[in-house]
Design a protein around this motif. Structure first.
Motif, mmCIF file in Angstrom:
data_model
loop_
_atom_site.group_PDB
_atom_site.id
_atom_site.type_symbol
_atom_site.label_atom_id
_atom_site.label_comp_id
_atom_site.label_asym_id
_atom_site.label_seq_id
_atom_site.Cartn_x
_atom_site.Cartn_y
_atom_site.Cartn_z
ATOM 1 N N ASP A 337 10.945 64.005 30.259
ATOM 2 C CA ASP A 337 9.494 63.226 29.438
ATOM 3 C C ASP A 337 9.973 62.112 30.599
ATOM 4 N N ALA A 338 9.132 60.982 31.138
ATOM 5 C CA ALA A 338 8.852 60.582 31.635
ATOM 6 C C ALA A 338 9.643 58.864 30.195
ATOM 7 N N TYR A 339 9.077 58.970 29.171
ATOM 8 C CA TYR A 339 9.493 57.979 27.814
ATOM 9 C C TYR A 339 11.204 58.622 27.836
ATOM 10 N N ASP A 340 11.877 59.296 27.946
ATOM 11 C CA ASP A 340 13.332 59.459 27.508
ATOM 12 C C ASP A 340 13.798 58.677 29.191
ATOM 13 N N MET A 341 13.518 58.739 30.141
ATOM 14 C CA MET A 341 14.363 58.106 31.455
ATOM 15 C C MET A 341 13.240 56.131 31.434
ATOM 16 N N ALA A 342 12.385 55.440 30.572
ATOM 17 C CA ALA A 342 11.776 54.420 31.472
ATOM 18 C C ALA A 342 12.960 53.332 31.218
ATOM 19 N N ARG A 343 13.016 52.936 31.909
ATOM 20 C CA ARG A 343 13.749 51.175 32.038
ATOM 21 C C ARG A 343 13.450 50.209 31.203
ATOM 22 N N LYS A 344 12.167 50.395 31.048
ATOM 23 C CA LYS A 344 11.010 49.427 30.004
ATOM 24 C C LYS A 344 10.098 49.934 28.706
ATOM 25 N N LEU A 345 10.173 50.091 27.997
ATOM 26 C CA LEU A 345 9.498 50.805 27.294
ATOM 27 C C LEU A 345 8.538 49.763 25.972
ATOM 28 N N SER A 346 7.165 50.452 25.959
ATOM 29 C CA SER A 346 6.393 49.447 25.407
ATOM 30 C C SER A 346 5.686 49.834 23.891
ATOM 31 N N GLY A 347 4.751 49.958 22.793
ATOM 32 C CA GLY A 347 5.110 50.758 21.932
ATOM 33 C C GLY A 347 5.740 52.277 21.501
ATOM 34 N N GLN A 348 6.309 51.368 21.974
ATOM 35 C CA GLN A 348 7.108 53.169 21.485
ATOM 36 C C GLN A 348 7.028 53.969 20.357
ATOM 37 N N HIS A 349 6.850 53.937 19.211
ATOM 38 C CA HIS A 349 6.975 53.766 17.716
ATOM 39 C C HIS A 349 5.404 54.538 17.320
ATOM 40 N N THR A 350 4.290 54.032 18.121
ATOM 41 C CA THR A 350 2.971 54.576 18.105
ATOM 42 C C THR A 350 2.015 55.477 18.444
ATOM 43 N N SER A 351 2.466 56.498 17.958
ATOM 44 C CA SER A 351 1.929 58.173 18.082
ATOM 45 C C SER A 351 0.343 58.217 19.376
ATOM 46 N N SER A 352 0.656 58.556 20.105
ATOM 47 C CA SER A 352 -0.849 58.823 21.444
ATOM 48 C C SER A 352 -1.212 59.893 20.541
ATOM 49 N N TYR A 353 -1.504 60.151 19.618
ATOM 50 C CA TYR A 353 -2.260 60.702 18.610
ATOM 51 C C TYR A 353 -2.947 60.068 18.121
ATOM 52 N N ASN A 354 -4.240 59.094 17.970
ATOM 53 C CA ASN A 354 -4.314 58.156 16.812
ATOM 54 C C ASN A 354 -5.594 59.020 15.824
ATOM 55 N N SER A 355 -6.445 59.946 15.853
ATOM 56 C CA SER A 355 -7.374 60.105 15.118
ATOM 57 C C SER A 355 -8.642 59.888 14.922
ATOM 58 N N PHE A 356 -8.712 58.723 15.803
ATOM 59 C CA PHE A 356 -10.157 57.318 15.921
ATOM 60 C C PHE A 356 -9.007 56.875 14.629
ATOM 61 N N ARG A 357 -8.224 56.466 14.532
ATOM 62 C CA ARG A 357 -7.791 55.276 13.571
ATOM 63 C C ARG A 357 -7.703 53.991 13.420
ATOM 64 N N THR A 358 -8.029 53.482 12.629
ATOM 65 C CA THR A 358 -7.757 51.722 14.030
ATOM 66 C C THR A 358 -6.037 51.349 13.390
#
Length: 415
Positions: A337-358
């Motif tokens: 997973d590129a997430y695990d190998m990334a040198r920099k991270l942004s938005g780590q804790h925000t799920s990529s599934y948002n269910s149309f929630r603001t």
């Protein structure tokens, strides 16, 4: 003389008052540390040791912080590091190993409550060190142009408004390749992009300023009369369709394309996949079988031995129940997973599934991203990973929300 004595007395009283303040403050317990975020990962090629950089909100009344690091989910035998600020880099960690972290504030002899446990693997391999490596920005985006019309939650029909929101994210990303899923109605290529391949609601777009589709004929379309499913295409073609199996009420597919960098003539293979959804053992098993079939077909198809990048909606993450069934077969084929190998991270804790929630869906420990990009870390370096959701000034998802998924964006170097 009287003035000097009076000034000295006032100074002494002021100093005494100032000295009394820290003693009072020191008696107060620091507040609990908020959500700890990983912002960077490092890899020292000389020692083959790694590092992780963390950041967290300032805790009230904290003079300094204690950082607990363990290789156990229970935080057993945690090693304690100290920091004077609300950020720290922990070095000399083993490569490719999962570490768990907690942080608490310290004020004199008082210690605050520890933060929630957060976890992250260290970088397994440094990737390419070639100064002339191909730089590639990849977006994966489930745009939900069909299913959201009739799904279990309130319907969100595909509309010009939603499409404009999706196109804005693509335009803002600067992505070289955009892998989309549930994109049957997302039929007009974004400005500056061409469609490489489309089948079964997967559409793969590429930036025409940098890349061309490899030359060659289109794959044939043949179907198995027994199942009614399209058969896997021939090898040696610029694009193809991968049959993943018949289950979950239908025929399952992935698509791929060979793209050529115009300036250098270098090629790579891009795969776009959407695995079956569901939280049962049966669906977990289906996802596993789909992965094995995809990997096997790509191995047979990739006769040139090109670098392969996998992107899509994998419907699985480390906290998936009953199992994160996609990770083992992918890692068994040297894809991580590129997430695990990334040198920099942004938005780590925000799920990529948002269910149309603001309000962003937050996952503390891992960051539960079902939308992923997978790379071979022996050949590919991951410079950055980002949850590319558009947020407003208050940290909410900006309206209109284009899909029930947020796009994931990664920067790669392919050697």
């Amino acid at each position: 003389m009287r003035r000097s004595f009076a000034a000295a007395l006032v100074g002494f009283l002021v100093l005494a008052g100032l000295q009394a303040q820290p003693a009072s403050a020191a008696s107060k317990k620091p507040s609990k540390v908020g959500l700890v975020t990983f912002v960077k990962g490092g890899y020292d090629t000389g020692s083959n040791r790694t590092s992780l950089s963390l950041d967290w909100p300032d805790a009230r009344r904290a003079e300094k912080y204690e950082i607990f690091v363990s290789t156990s989910r229970s935080m057993r035998k945690a090693k304690v590091y100290k920091s004077k600020s609300s950020k720290s880099t922990i070095k000399s960690l083993s490569r490719g190993k999962i570490y768990y972290f907690q942080v608490r504030g310290v004020n004199g002899k008082k210690r605050g409550s520890k933060s929630s446990v957060v976890a992250r693997p260290t970088i397994l391999r440094p990737g390419t060190t070639d100064a002339n490596a191909m730089r590639l920005r990849v977006m994966t985006y489930n745009v939900c142009s069909e299913v959201c019309d009739t799904s279990g939650y309130a319907p969100y029909p595909w509309s010009p408004t939603r499409q404009s929101s999706v196109l804005e994210r693509v335009a803002s990303s600067g992505a070289d390749v955009v892998a989309t899923q549930e994109a049957g109605r997302f039929s007009v290529p974004p400005n500056g992009y061409a469609q490489a391949v489309h089948y079964s609601a997967k559409r793969l777009f590429y930036n025409t300023a940098r890349f061309d589709l490899a030359p060659g004929a289109a794959p044939s379309t043949t179907f198995d009369p027994a199942t009614g499913c399209r058969l896997t295409s021939e090898t040696g073609l610029p694009t193809g369709v991968i049959f993943l199996g018949r289950h979950a009420a239908g025929c399952r597919y992935a698509v791929w394309a060979e793209l050529v960098e115009r300036a250098t003539g270098r090629s790579f293979m891009m795969v776009d996949v959407h695995l079956v959804s569901g939280k049962t053992k049966a669906t977990a098993d289906y996802r596993r079988s789909e992965i094995y079939q995809m990997l096997s077909t790509v191995k047979q198809t990739n006769t040139k031995g090109l670098p392969v990048i996998y992107a899509g909606d994998f419907n699985s993450h480390r906290e998936t129940k009953p199992s994160d069934s996609t990770r083992t077969p992918m890692q068994g084929s040297k894809y991580y997973d590129a997430y695990d190998m990334a040198r920099k991270l942004s938005g780590q804790h925000t799920s990529s599934y948002n269910s149309f929630r603001t309000t962003p869906v937050i996952s503390a420990k891992w960051g539960n991203h079902i939308d992923k990009v997978w790379v071979d870390p022996w050949k590919v370096r991951v410079d950055s990973w980002s949850n590319f959701a558009l947020l407003d000034a208050k940290g909410k998802l900006a309206q209109p929300i284009g899909s029930d998924h947020s796009p994931v964006l990664v920067d790669l170097r392919i050697g």
